[in-house]
Design a protein around this motif. Sequence first.
Motif, PDB file in Angstrom:
ATOM      1  N   GLN A 130      -4.157  10.838   6.282  1.00 35.73           N
ATOM      2  CA  GLN A 130      -5.276  11.650   5.777  1.00 35.73           C
ATOM      3  C   GLN A 130      -6.361  11.826   6.848  1.00 35.73           C
ATOM      4  O   GLN A 130      -6.957  12.902   6.963  1.00 35.73           O
TER       5      GLN A 130
ATOM      6  N   GLY B 225      -5.096   3.373   5.794  1.00 33.52           N
ATOM      7  CA  GLY B 225      -3.668   3.259   5.526  1.00 33.52           C
ATOM      8  C   GLY B 225      -2.887   3.553   6.790  1.00 33.52           C
ATOM      9  O   GLY B 225      -3.121   2.946   7.839  1.00 33.52           O
ATOM     10  N   CYS B 226      -1.982   4.531   6.725  1.00 30.53           N
ATOM     11  CA  CYS B 226      -1.188   4.869   7.906  1.00 30.53           C
ATOM     12  C   CYS B 226      -1.913   5.850   8.813  1.00 30.53           C
ATOM     13  O   CYS B 226      -1.436   6.161   9.903  1.00 30.53           O
TER      14      CYS B 226
ATOM     15  N   LYS C  26     -10.252  -3.166  -2.271  1.00 32.81           N
ATOM     16  CA  LYS C  26     -10.365  -4.627  -2.215  1.00 32.81           C
ATOM     17  C   LYS C  26     -11.485  -5.020  -1.275  1.00 32.81           C
ATOM     18  O   LYS C  26     -11.880  -4.238  -0.413  1.00 32.81           O
TER      19      LYS C  26
ATOM     20  N   GLN D 217       0.840  -1.187   0.000  1.00 32.64           N
ATOM     21  CA  GLN D 217       0.000   0.000   0.000  1.00 32.64           C
ATOM     22  C   GLN D 217       0.880   1.245   0.000  1.00 32.64           C
ATOM     23  O   GLN D 217       2.058   1.176   0.373  1.00 32.64           O
ATOM     24  N   THR D 218       0.318   2.359  -0.438  1.00 38.19           N
ATOM     25  CA  THR D 218       1.078   3.613  -0.428  1.00 38.19           C
ATOM     26  C   THR D 218       0.259   4.728   0.195  1.00 38.19           C
ATOM     27  O   THR D 218      -0.970   4.706   0.167  1.00 38.19           O
TER      28      THR D 218
ATOM     29  N   ALA E 244      -9.824   6.354  -0.298  1.00 35.25           N
ATOM     30  CA  ALA E 244      -8.396   6.418  -0.589  1.00 35.25           C
ATOM     31  C   ALA E 244      -7.938   5.229  -1.420  1.00 35.25           C
ATOM     32  O   ALA E 244      -6.749   4.964  -1.536  1.00 35.25           O
TER      33      ALA E 244
ATOM     34  N   GLU F  63     -13.854   8.208   6.026  1.00 31.98           N
ATOM     35  CA  GLU F  63     -12.748   7.899   5.116  1.00 31.98           C
ATOM     36  C   GLU F  63     -12.683   6.387   4.940  1.00 31.98           C
ATOM     37  O   GLU F  63     -12.681   5.654   5.932  1.00 31.98           O
TER      38      GLU F  63
ATOM     39  N   ASP G 171     -14.038  -3.947   6.194  1.00 28.13           N
ATOM     40  CA  ASP G 171     -14.138  -3.659   4.761  1.00 28.13           C
ATOM     41  C   ASP G 171     -15.072  -2.454   4.625  1.00 28.13           C
ATOM     42  O   ASP G 171     -16.237  -2.526   5.022  1.00 28.13           O
ATOM     43  N   GLY G 172     -14.552  -1.377   4.073  1.00 28.43           N
ATOM     44  CA  GLY G 172     -15.342  -0.147   4.002  1.00 28.43           C
ATOM     45  C   GLY G 172     -16.064   0.049   2.689  1.00 28.43           C
ATOM     46  O   GLY G 172     -16.652   1.107   2.470  1.00 28.43           O
TER      47      GLY G 172
ATOM     48  N   GLU H  58     -10.284   0.538   7.717  1.00 31.01           N
ATOM     49  CA  GLU H  58      -9.133  -0.123   7.076  1.00 31.01           C
ATOM     50  C   GLU H  58      -9.325  -1.635   7.121  1.00 31.01           C
ATOM     51  O   GLU H  58      -9.708  -2.186   8.147  1.00 31.01           O
ATOM     52  N   ARG H  59      -9.021  -2.316   6.007  1.00 29.30           N
ATOM     53  CA  ARG H  59      -9.238  -3.761   5.911  1.00 29.30           C
ATOM     54  C   ARG H  59      -8.002  -4.598   6.240  1.00 29.30           C
ATOM     55  O   ARG H  59      -8.092  -5.814   6.341  1.00 29.30           O
TER      56      ARG H  59
ATOM     57  N   GLY I 125     -10.264   3.482   3.767  1.00 29.41           N
ATOM     58  CA  GLY I 125      -8.845   3.258   3.475  1.00 29.41           C
ATOM     59  C   GLY I 125      -7.973   4.121   4.373  1.00 29.41           C
ATOM     60  O   GLY I 125      -7.389   5.112   3.946  1.00 29.41           O
TER      61      GLY I 125
HETATM   62  N1  SAH Z   1      -5.487   7.682   3.354  1.00 29.15           N
HETATM   63  C1  SAH Z   1      -4.367   6.811   3.450  1.00 29.15           C
HETATM   64  C2  SAH Z   1      -4.000   6.205   2.125  1.00 29.15           C
HETATM   65  C3  SAH Z   1      -4.105   4.770   2.230  1.00 29.15           C
HETATM   66  S1  SAH Z   1      -3.828   3.803   0.801  1.00 29.15           S
HETATM   67  C4  SAH Z   1      -3.193   7.454   4.129  1.00 29.15           C
HETATM   68  O1  SAH Z   1      -3.243   8.647   4.414  1.00 29.15           O
HETATM   69  O2  SAH Z   1      -2.240   6.748   4.402  1.00 29.15           O
HETATM   70  C5  SAH Z   1      -5.375   3.001   0.658  1.00 29.15           C
HETATM   71  C6  SAH Z   1      -5.775   2.115   1.793  1.00 29.15           C
HETATM   72  O3  SAH Z   1      -7.078   1.616   1.485  1.00 29.15           O
HETATM   73  C7  SAH Z   1      -4.904   0.887   2.005  1.00 29.15           C
HETATM   74  O4  SAH Z   1      -4.408   0.879   3.315  1.00 29.15           O
HETATM   75  C8  SAH Z   1      -5.854  -0.289   1.751  1.00 29.15           C
HETATM   76  O5  SAH Z   1      -5.610  -1.409   2.577  1.00 29.15           O
HETATM   77  C9  SAH Z   1      -7.195   0.332   2.063  1.00 29.15           C
HETATM   78  N2  SAH Z   1      -8.372  -0.340   1.486  1.00 29.15           N
HETATM   79  C10 SAH Z   1      -8.513  -0.892   0.256  1.00 29.15           C
HETATM   80  N3  SAH Z   1      -9.739  -1.429   0.125  1.00 29.15           N
HETATM   81  C11 SAH Z   1     -10.404  -1.215   1.294  1.00 29.15           C
HETATM   82  C12 SAH Z   1     -11.700  -1.541   1.785  1.00 29.15           C
HETATM   83  N4  SAH Z   1     -12.594  -2.205   1.040  1.00 29.15           N
HETATM   84  N5  SAH Z   1     -12.035  -1.162   3.038  1.00 29.15           N
HETATM   85  C13 SAH Z   1     -11.149  -0.489   3.823  1.00 29.15           C
HETATM   86  N6  SAH Z   1      -9.907  -0.161   3.415  1.00 29.15           N
HETATM   87  C14 SAH Z   1      -9.529  -0.510   2.170  1.00 29.15           C
END
Ligand code: SAH
Length: 218
Positions: free
Chosen positions: A100, A96-97, A214, A66-67, A159, A92, A142-143, A115-116, A94
């Motif tokens: 955001q 991630g870290c 995903k 992931q990024t 995201a 939000e 799962d969002g 976050e998943r 996703g």
């Molecule tokens: N906003 C984050 C960017 C994260 S990258 C930041 O500031 O770091 C996108 C993230 O979305 C990843 O961590 C990925 O695991 C998550 N993601 C992908 N599909 C998802 C889903 N269905 N539900 C929740 N998170 C999801």
Amino acid sequence: MNTRVNGIGMTSSRTRARLIERLREQGIKDEAVLAAMFDVPRHLFVDEALASRAYDDVSLPINFNQTISRPYIVARMIEVLCATGPLGRVLEIGTGCGYQAAVLSQVAKEVYTMERIRPLYERARKQLGELKMRNVSVRYADGSAGLPEAAPFDGIVMAAAAPALSATLREQLVVGGRMVLPVGSQEQWLFLVERDVKGFRETKLEPVKFVPLKMGKE
Ligand code: SAH
């Protein structure tokens, strides 16, 4: 002074001020968003080895393939989200870290973030807790279908990119609410979805590159 949070050298306020200048040059105008981008210590959300690059306008790896989006995209999405006024409740998808979500927490009353991937969820929760961002609720889930139990939201940001615009998510917006999200697989575009009394309006904003959305949890 807390040098861990405030930063020194490549993470100092001078370095952060340069990032804000670059964001202005790229067209970000909302002062509240720029102030939030200045205040949130991005270097604490990435691996220590990458901290010196945290205030460059680049995306950075956060493990598990992931990024973290580049600062311009984070600022742009949030600016579009709050273009019609201050935000109450925001979702939000996703975390991630958690970067955001941290920026959102400065411009919204309440932030829900999902976050998943479990280790990312745990790390984000810990980091947001250490920074005492108490208006952020982090969920391990799962969002892709949103968070109906906390809906409706004034704003929703995604995201990760879905292949198509989701009708389930937009139903979780208040009337007057806005959703900003990347859509597409090979070619992705940032979309704005606005809800008014008559229904929904979609606007295609600009080309982007996000990791794919995903299903399920890991
Ligand atoms: N906003 C984050 C960017 C994260 S990258 C930041 O500031 O770091 C996108 C993230 O979305 C990843 O961590 C990925 O695991 C998550 N993601 C992908 N599909 C998802 C889903 N269905 N539900 C929740 N998170 C999801």
